[in-house]
Design an enzyme around this catalytic site. Structure first.
Site, PDB file in Angstrom:
ATOM      1  CG  HIS A  19      -1.960  -0.991   1.301  1.00 53.28           C
ATOM      2  ND1 HIS A  19      -2.129  -1.821   2.392  1.00 53.28           N
ATOM      3  CD2 HIS A  19      -2.939  -1.337   0.421  1.00 53.28           C
ATOM      4  CE1 HIS A  19      -3.164  -2.628   2.176  1.00 53.28           C
ATOM      5  NE2 HIS A  19      -3.665  -2.354   0.991  1.00 53.28           N
ATOM      6  CE  LYS A  43     -13.927  -7.451   3.119  1.00 49.64           C
ATOM      7  NZ  LYS A  43     -12.689  -6.869   2.579  1.00 49.64           N
ATOM      8  NE  ARG A  92      -2.481  -7.345  -4.755  1.00 45.13           N
ATOM      9  CZ  ARG A  92      -3.258  -7.743  -3.778  1.00 45.13           C
ATOM     10  NH1 ARG A  92      -2.768  -7.872  -2.576  1.00 45.13           N
ATOM     11  NH2 ARG A  92      -4.519  -8.046  -3.992  1.00 45.13           N
ATOM     12  CB  SER A 130      -4.392  -6.722   4.383  1.00 43.89           C
ATOM     13  OG  SER A 130      -4.050  -5.448   3.928  1.00 43.89           O
TER      14      SER A 130
HETATM   15  O1  PNS Z   1      -8.923  -2.984   0.156  1.00 44.29           O
HETATM   16  P1  PNS Z   1     -10.167  -3.482  -0.532  1.00 44.29           P
HETATM   17  O2  PNS Z   1     -10.978  -4.320   0.429  1.00 44.29           O
HETATM   18  O3  PNS Z   1      -9.850  -4.196  -1.812  1.00 44.29           O
HETATM   19  O4  PNS Z   1     -11.045  -2.186  -0.915  1.00 44.29           O
HETATM   20  C1  PNS Z   1     -12.293  -2.306  -1.522  1.00 44.29           C
HETATM   21  C2  PNS Z   1     -13.018  -0.945  -1.634  1.00 44.29           C
HETATM   22  C3  PNS Z   1     -13.070  -0.267  -0.298  1.00 44.29           C
HETATM   23  C4  PNS Z   1     -12.258  -0.060  -2.607  1.00 44.29           C
HETATM   24  C5  PNS Z   1     -14.446  -1.227  -2.189  1.00 44.29           C
HETATM   25  O5  PNS Z   1     -15.041  -2.215  -1.403  1.00 44.29           O
HETATM   26  C6  PNS Z   1     -15.334   0.005  -2.200  1.00 44.29           C
HETATM   27  O6  PNS Z   1     -15.085   0.943  -2.910  1.00 44.29           O
HETATM   28  N1  PNS Z   1     -16.410  -0.002  -1.404  1.00 44.29           N
HETATM   29  C7  PNS Z   1     -17.330   1.097  -1.315  1.00 44.29           C
HETATM   30  C8  PNS Z   1     -18.722   0.708  -1.802  1.00 44.29           C
HETATM   31  C9  PNS Z   1     -18.963   1.098  -3.240  1.00 44.29           C
HETATM   32  O7  PNS Z   1     -18.760   2.213  -3.659  1.00 44.29           O
HETATM   33  N2  PNS Z   1     -19.460   0.106  -4.051  1.00 44.29           N
HETATM   34  C10 PNS Z   1     -19.869   0.297  -5.414  1.00 44.29           C
HETATM   35  C11 PNS Z   1     -18.747   0.413  -6.417  1.00 44.29           C
HETATM   36  S1  PNS Z   1     -17.902  -1.060  -6.724  1.00 44.29           S
END
Ligand code: PNS
Length: 175
Positions: A19, A43, A92, A130
């Protein structure tokens, strides 16, 4: 001139050196990067949202170009509210691509004015996540150089990750 601002969203449970690599790359392109930590009710994270904010803050102490925030709801709405027109995500490997592509297109549909920019971390971080950091640590492996020192320290302090203490028995086992 208006400063360019990018949002770097994620769960960051916990933040890894992968990150940090992406944040550095973001800072080489944008004036400011907001690290936006998702408050995800579904989660069960290892670190609470407060702890995750603190860990990112400590990892980035004193850098005026990095801000840490939390968000819930739609990411594109958060980006608008934060004043950002760009979302940064790390890629990645090909395995990341499918989900990231879906998210980027869904976000574009939700708000065409927000652009997603993908950045690739250094090859050395291509396998770091993570989830694996937590798994390796829990099983007694070293996560040195995979996470900032503050995260390594806090992992050691997490009681839930320590191996269970064998109950004391009154009698000594005779072998
Ligand atoms: O680190 P992660 O868990 O891969 O991050 C995922 C994240 C936070 C980027 C994603 O879950 C997110 O954007 N959630 C917010 C909800 C949202 O906007 N959903 C609709 C678009 S996909």
């Amino acid at each position: 001139m208006k400063k360019s601002l990018a949002v770097y969203p994620g769960s960051f449970d916990p933040i890894t050196n992968g990150h940090l690599d992406i944040i550095e790359r973001g800072l080489s392109v944008f004036d400011e990067v907001v690290i936006a930590i998702l408050v995800n009710q579904e989660k069960t994270p290892l670190f609470t949202i407060e702890e995750r904010v603190e860990l990112v803050r400590e990892a980035y102490a004193g850098n005026p170009r990095v801000r840490v925030d939390t968000f819930s709801g739609l990411l594109v709405d958060y980006a608008v509210q934060a004043g950002a027109s760009v979302i940064v995500r790390g890629l990645r490997a090909i395995s990341d691509f499918e989900f990231e592509f879906q998210m980027a297109l869904m976000n574009r549909r939700l708000n065409p004015r927000i652009e997603t920019v993908f950045m690739m971390p250094a090859e050395g971080y291509s396998y770091v996540s993570s989830r694996l950091v937590k798994e390796v640590f829990t099983l007694g492996g070293s996560v040195k150089d995979l996470v900032p020192p503050v995260v390594e320290r806090r992992l050691r302090e997490k009681e839930s990750l320590l191996p269970p203490v064998a109950p004391r028995s009154g009698r000594r086992r005779v072998r």
